[in-house]
Scaffold this active site. Structure first.
Site, PDB file in Angstrom:
ATOM      1  N   GLU A 256      13.102  -9.139 -10.896  1.00 28.39           N
ATOM      2  CA  GLU A 256      12.392  -9.592  -9.873  1.00 28.39           C
ATOM      3  C   GLU A 256      12.824  -8.293  -8.860  1.00 28.39           C
ATOM      4  O   GLU A 256      12.057  -8.021  -7.854  1.00 28.39           O
ATOM      5  CB  GLU A 256      12.972 -10.700  -9.128  1.00 28.39           C
ATOM      6  CG  GLU A 256      12.520 -12.138  -9.846  1.00 28.39           C
ATOM      7  CD  GLU A 256      13.140 -12.445 -10.823  1.00 28.39           C
ATOM      8  OE1 GLU A 256      14.075 -11.759 -11.624  1.00 28.39           O
ATOM      9  OE2 GLU A 256      12.856 -13.529 -11.401  1.00 28.39           O
TER      10      GLU A 256
ATOM     11  N   PHE B  29      19.167 -27.859 -10.294  1.00 30.10           N
ATOM     12  CA  PHE B  29      19.067 -26.742 -11.201  1.00 30.10           C
ATOM     13  C   PHE B  29      18.036 -25.547 -10.492  1.00 30.10           C
ATOM     14  O   PHE B  29      17.022 -25.888  -9.934  1.00 30.10           O
ATOM     15  CB  PHE B  29      18.259 -27.130 -12.419  1.00 30.10           C
ATOM     16  CG  PHE B  29      17.833 -26.062 -13.418  1.00 30.10           C
ATOM     17  CD1 PHE B  29      18.824 -25.464 -13.942  1.00 30.10           C
ATOM     18  CD2 PHE B  29      16.487 -25.861 -13.580  1.00 30.10           C
ATOM     19  CE1 PHE B  29      18.700 -24.526 -14.841  1.00 30.10           C
ATOM     20  CE2 PHE B  29      16.201 -24.827 -14.463  1.00 30.10           C
ATOM     21  CZ  PHE B  29      17.397 -24.087 -15.203  1.00 30.10           C
ATOM     22  N   GLN B  30      18.659 -24.542 -10.551  1.00 30.88           N
ATOM     23  CA  GLN B  30      18.038 -23.271 -10.090  1.00 30.88           C
ATOM     24  C   GLN B  30      17.665 -23.486  -8.388  1.00 30.88           C
ATOM     25  O   GLN B  30      16.805 -22.773  -7.918  1.00 30.88           O
ATOM     26  CB  GLN B  30      16.669 -22.881 -10.577  1.00 30.88           C
ATOM     27  CG  GLN B  30      16.842 -22.300 -12.154  1.00 30.88           C
ATOM     28  CD  GLN B  30      15.619 -21.737 -12.696  1.00 30.88           C
ATOM     29  OE1 GLN B  30      14.537 -21.922 -12.538  1.00 30.88           O
ATOM     30  NE2 GLN B  30      16.005 -20.677 -13.802  1.00 30.88           N
TER      31      GLN B  30
ATOM     32  N   LYS C 229       8.630 -26.671  -4.634  1.00 29.71           N
ATOM     33  CA  LYS C 229       7.488 -26.881  -5.529  1.00 29.71           C
ATOM     34  C   LYS C 229       6.481 -27.967  -5.284  1.00 29.71           C
ATOM     35  O   LYS C 229       5.431 -27.840  -5.660  1.00 29.71           O
ATOM     36  CB  LYS C 229       8.445 -26.972  -7.040  1.00 29.71           C
ATOM     37  CG  LYS C 229       7.371 -27.274  -8.211  1.00 29.71           C
ATOM     38  CD  LYS C 229       8.212 -27.571  -9.538  1.00 29.71           C
ATOM     39  CE  LYS C 229       7.167 -27.442 -10.649  1.00 29.71           C
ATOM     40  NZ  LYS C 229       8.017 -27.607 -11.936  1.00 29.71           N
TER      41      LYS C 229
ATOM     42  N   MET D  41      26.676  12.181  -7.308  1.00 24.10           N
ATOM     43  CA  MET D  41      27.171  11.981  -6.093  1.00 24.10           C
ATOM     44  C   MET D  41      28.487  11.415  -5.877  1.00 24.10           C
ATOM     45  O   MET D  41      29.432  11.901  -5.039  1.00 24.10           O
ATOM     46  CB  MET D  41      26.093  11.241  -5.188  1.00 24.10           C
ATOM     47  CG  MET D  41      26.424  11.373  -3.870  1.00 24.10           C
ATOM     48  SD  MET D  41      26.094  13.367  -3.289  1.00 24.10           S
ATOM     49  CE  MET D  41      24.591  13.330  -2.576  1.00 24.10           C
TER      50      MET D  41
END
Lengths: 198, 553
Positions: free
Chosen positions: B48, B110-111, B160, B458
């Site tokens: 993502e 969940f999630q 959802k 760097m």
């Protein structure tokens, strides 16, 4: 020498500034406001929030600690938040500010009368009477409340609760016209500020 | 129609037909509805973070809103880096996330992640949609908000069950494009009177002036004012123009930094005086009257005190400045600047700088160049010669390693037919290298150059200069993949160059390959990026070579 939008802000002393923030009454709006202060390291000395006469609009009074630069940054960062309808800097005009405090003071048969006398002088209301304690409600500006607490301290303060300051500008004008409240769409869609004044 | 269908229809009504996303449990209804909208192109990324940077690349190269999509919980939190990046660089993107059904919100389902809470400080605004009927209105507002005023990221989180709920309203027409505020004429007048008296004026433009290129050029030429473009502003003023002084700041040009220190009037347009630009703030442009033009009032006098604040749109301000020009001859000033311009770093024949110079020399003014973050980024910024705006995509404010490659994917799709080239380091490339799969899946013709010096260059440079060569955890050479084989594993053409002779032919094979391709330039690891203003120092304390830097320690 050109005028500056913010006045001379290079070496102003730290002090308390009182501002009002009119916000859309949306979920999390309090978090949005306070997290902006937290993230930028600005100090909230006092914060009170309440609904207004208009549904969907809340009003906060915030006391900001710091120099003028911090105050200006805090105001400008607040004005950027989508849920903020308007920020009022109370330095700009005369205002009334009040704070309410509940104070529970220990009393004995010997001190009971004296405590009540002092409370009368401060126009404090007794809101609870116990055998060993009185609870007072005091409303007033910060100085009055602080003075009252100091007067009561020798007798033994059990606990206090202060609401934090609330403020309104004086006069017959509202800080924000009613039509701004309505119309549904967020004020994010308008410019944050008017043009700069020079 | 359900909420999910209403979402796609709203995006299409807004002329948004490309979305970078990744499916998951909480957005299955969105993906299900997607099948009914063939005009919507969904690009399946492999992480993502890639989706959010690709949306940024889209937005930065096209000037239009980029959209990314992720599921709840881990999907949403993977967008966070891209959102923070977009916030810092004022990139208009809209992130759409799924969330657990309304009834489960707050239960540690969940999630589940409180993504509106998490992203509050790194978005312009975010929304948790509570009803399907609110969805199109909120989405339309989010799109408008992303591109209004100072652009930025907006997140729309959709439970959802809201996606599945019936939508009964009408999908609103897109908002009119927001009118940008014009600066107050009084402010312009005050600025002009200061400018007319200027002996050593400079104009500094940042990313906020990206759509004001024409007006900026007209302004600078009409007044004969030398121009500095910040890292985010590269391309707004054509590089190579006699008035151009280069980039300011930590790795800026000698001319730009000396000009800032010596200027008597500094006009800053669409920039926010980042610490990498100013060096020590108290000594920044200390001789100058500062005129600061910005659309965001909170940026004016935030870091650098603006003597003359001008709040408004960059293009409108530049146009107002150009309306009554005074040609400022100032021959001495220009001669001095010319002298400083001669002082630039020459890169040894085989080095990262050399390799990058060879690459950027092959680019046309229309090509879009993205970079990751680190030495290669600063070298590319110093060496590339941008003639037009929106051709340079880099992570300036957040300094996000892993940005460049997915951003290049976004730009390749956003401006098709225009070559999209990315220069990355061996470290940063590996942060989002899995997007090679995205290139393969859609045959997106991105040209990737990995400048491999086997180090986090760097950080190594800082350890060398400020930490007595203690190279703590920056050596990648013992564990880097074989980049050619890595590309090959994803079915992508790749070439390698290990010296200057190979570089010429490798670049040709790389750029001329039909389709995506990767070039690995294996370069020596000891080179630093100079000039350099040490962290915390003022621009006057700039050092031009490694030896000078060591001496100062």
């Amino acid at each position: 020498m050109s005028a500056n939008l913010y006045g001379d802000t290079t070496s102003s002393p730290n002090k308390d500034h009182i501002i009002s923030v009119i916000v859309r009454d949306e979920p999390r709006v309090l978090t949005r406001i306070t997290s902006m202060f937290a993230r930028r390291g600005f100090n909230i000395k006092s914060l009170s929030v309440g609904t207004t006469e208009n549904a969907g609009v809340s009003r906060m009074t915030i006391v900001v600690g710091g120099d003028d630069n911090i105050l200006q940054q805090a105001i400008r960062q607040l004005e950027k938040l989508i849920d903020v309808i308007k920020v009022i800097d109370h330095r700009e005009e005369k205002f009334v500010d009040r704070e309410l405090v509940l104070v529970k003071v220990t009393i004995t048969p010997e001190t009971r009368v004296e405590v009540r006398h002092i409370a009368e002088d401060f126009r404090a209301r007794i809101v609870d009477v116990g055998r060993y304690a009185l609870m007072f409600e005091v409303t007033g500006d910060e100085g009055k409340i602080t003075a009252f607490i100091e007067q009561m301290r020798p007798f033994g303060i059990i606990e206090t609760m202060r609401t934090g300051r609330v403020a309104l500008s004086r006069g017959s004008n509202a800080d924000i016209p009613t039509q701004v409240y309505t119309g549904g769409e967020s004020k994010s869609l308008e410019p944050v500020l008017g043009d700069v004044e020079i | 129609m359900n909420g999910a269908q209403a979402l796609w229809q709203t995006l299409i009504n807004h002329n948004i037909t490309t979305v970078f996303g990744y499916p998951g449990g909480a957005v299955i209804p969105l993906y299900d509805a997607l099948t009914g909208f063939p005009e919507m192109r969904h690009i399946l990324v492999r992480h993502e973070q890639g989706a959010s940077h690709a949306a940024e690349g889209w937005a930065k190269s096209t000037g239009e809103v980029g959209v990314c999509l992720a599921t709840s919980g881990p999907g949403a939190t993977n967008l966070v880096t891209g959102l923070a990046d977009a916030m810092m660089d004022s990139v208009p993107i809209v992130a759409i996330t799924g969330n657990v059904p309304r009834a489960l919100i707050g239960t540690d389902a969940f999630q589940e992640a409180d993504i509106t809470g998490i992203t509050m400080p790194i978005t312009k605004h975010n929304y948790l949609v509570r009803s399907a009927n609110d969805l199109p209105r909120i989405l339309a507002e989010a799109i408008r908000l992303a591109r209004s005023g100072r652009p930025g990221p907006v997140l729309v989180d959709i439970p959802k069950d809201v996606q599945l709920e019936a939508f009964t309203g009408e999908i609103p027409a897109p908002h009119a494009r927001p009118e940008m505020p014009a600066p107050a004429q009084e402010a312009i007048e005050v600025a002009l009177s200061a400018l007319r008296k200027a002996q050593r004026p400079i104009l500094m433009v940042g990313g906020g002036a990206m759509d004001a290129s024409e007006e900026i050029i007209a302004f600078a030429k009409a007044w004969n004012i030398p121009v500095i473009t910040t890292l985010m502003g590269l391309g707004i003023f054509p590089a190579g123009d006699p008035l151009w002084l280069g980039m300011p700041g930590m790795h800026g040009s000698v001319a730009a930094n000396r000009a800032i220190t010596n200027a008597d009037v500094l006009v800053g347009i669409g920039l926010r005086f980042d610490d990498r630009v100013t060096g020590k703030v108290s000594r920044f442009a200390k001789n100058a009257t500062i005129i600061h033009v910005d659309i965001d009032a909170a940026e004016i006098s935030k870091l650098v005190h603006a003597h003359i604040p001008v709040r408004g749109d960059a293009a409108k301000a530049a146009r107002a400045f150009t309306a009554q020009p005074t040609f400022l001859e100032n021959k001495e000033w220009h001669a001095k600047l010319q002298e400083w311009k001669e002082r630039y770093v020459r890169h040894p024949v085989w080095s990262a700088g050399y390799a990058i110079k060879k690459i950027v020399d092959q680019l046309s003014p229309d090509d879009v160049l993205s970079t990751d973050v680190g030495q290669h980024q600063m070298l590319a910024a110093q060496l590339a010669r941008f003639q037009k705006p929106r051709k340079w995509l880099t992570s300036g404010g957040l300094g996000t390693m892993g940005f460049g490659f997915p951003a290049a994917i976004g730009s390749a799709l956003g401006v098709p037919g225009v070559r999209s080239v990315v220069i990355a380091g061996d470290g940063g490339f590996q942060m989002t290298a899995q997007e090679l799969a995205t290139l393969t899946k859609y045959r997106i013709p991105v040209k990737i150059a990995v400048i491999n010096n086997s180090f986090l260059g760097m950080v190594r440079q800082w350890q060398e200069l400020f930490h007595e060569n203690r190279y703590s955890e920056v050596w990648l050479g013992d564990s880097n993949p074989d980049f050619i084989k890595l590309a090959d594993a994803y079915g992508i053409h790749a070439v390698r160059a290990t010296n200057s002779e190979e570089m010429e032919s490798a670049i040709e094979a790389w750029l001329n390959h039909d389709g995506p391709s990767l070039l690995e330039a294996v370069v020596p690891n000891e080179h630093g990026v100079f000039p350099m203003v040490p962290a915390g120092a003022s621009l006057e304390e700039m050092v031009e070579t490694h030896e000078e830097a060591k001496q100062k320690q």
